[in-house]
Design an enzyme around this catalytic site. Sequence first.
Site, PDB file in Angstrom:
ATOM      1  N   LYS A  31       3.068  -2.749   0.526  1.00 33.44           N
ATOM      2  CA  LYS A  31       2.021  -1.777   0.858  1.00 33.44           C
ATOM      3  C   LYS A  31       1.685  -1.100  -0.460  1.00 33.44           C
ATOM      4  CE  LYS A  31       0.915   2.665   2.695  1.00 33.44           C
ATOM      5  NZ  LYS A  31       1.426   4.014   2.998  1.00 33.44           N
ATOM      6  N   TYR A  78       6.798  -0.632  -1.362  1.00 35.37           N
ATOM      7  CA  TYR A  78       5.821   0.413  -1.063  1.00 35.37           C
ATOM      8  C   TYR A  78       5.541   1.136  -2.375  1.00 35.37           C
ATOM      9  CZ  TYR A  78       4.058   4.764   1.219  1.00 35.37           C
ATOM     10  OH  TYR A  78       3.333   5.868   1.605  1.00 35.37           O
TER      11      TYR A  78
END
Length: 297
Positions: free
Chosen positions: A167, A138
């Site tokens: 992400k 992330y």
Amino acid sequence: MKFKLEGIIPAILTPFTKGGEQVDYEKACALATRLADQGVAGVFVAGTTGEGFLMTVEERKKLLEELIAAAGKRIKIIAQTGHFDTATVIELSQHAMEAGAAAAGVVAPGFYGYDDASLRLHYKLVAKAVKDFPILLYNLPGCAKNLLTAELIVELAEGVDNIVGIKDSSGMMALFSRVLGDRPKEFVCINGADEYSFQAYAAGADGSVSSTANVFPDVFLGIFNNMKKGDTKKAWKYQVMLNRLCGVFQYGKMVAYYKEGMRLRGFDAGYVRAPQRELTAAERKAFTKKLEGMGVL
């Protein structure tokens, strides 16, 4: 490790009781159910929008368990397990695996500045501790302070079996494009920057994790589904609307705007937790006026 994830994944809000005193687990489950009904592919739990860093470790664990019980058979429940220290990330990731989450999303550790060697070690230690469980990197340097470079992302993707995706909320389309171009075939790339969702899908992104998708999942689905069908003109119209919404929501400056947006669309998402603050009456009025002016209420 094979792992499939695509579509729209709201970074689900965490409802709190008045004053932010307690997590309102009942409302959280109702929100997950509502989003599942609206056609999302999953939810991202206790992330930035979910005020995860304002919650205790035990609250984060219980919230995940409740959401899995409420909606885990319908959509993918992804636990954001990032924290300031590696040991707590491992603890939260092991819990996510045992609780039945689909994967863990691990934001880079923040506050201190870390070099690539430190970040590499951090992610390898976490992945090793849950070696049979999917891990998503992330990338959020705006909050975490530490940037995951394209080179480090691809290195971890190629070298660690259970690091299965990312992400990317870097806001750097050039970085994301490099990852999309150099990633291993099965590596999942999820866009986290609303303003270029259309462009990310055109470049091969598998979906979006977004704060705004709590309130307007229909807009995100309009972009994603039309891009899948090849109707780029229709998808672009939704993207233009999303860009305008980003401005109204002030690009995530305050979580309270998302919770107010939910109220305006018929769902009580509870309160925020300090040091987040509620909106003033004047802010609520101006916000409502802007959304009404767009014709989305």
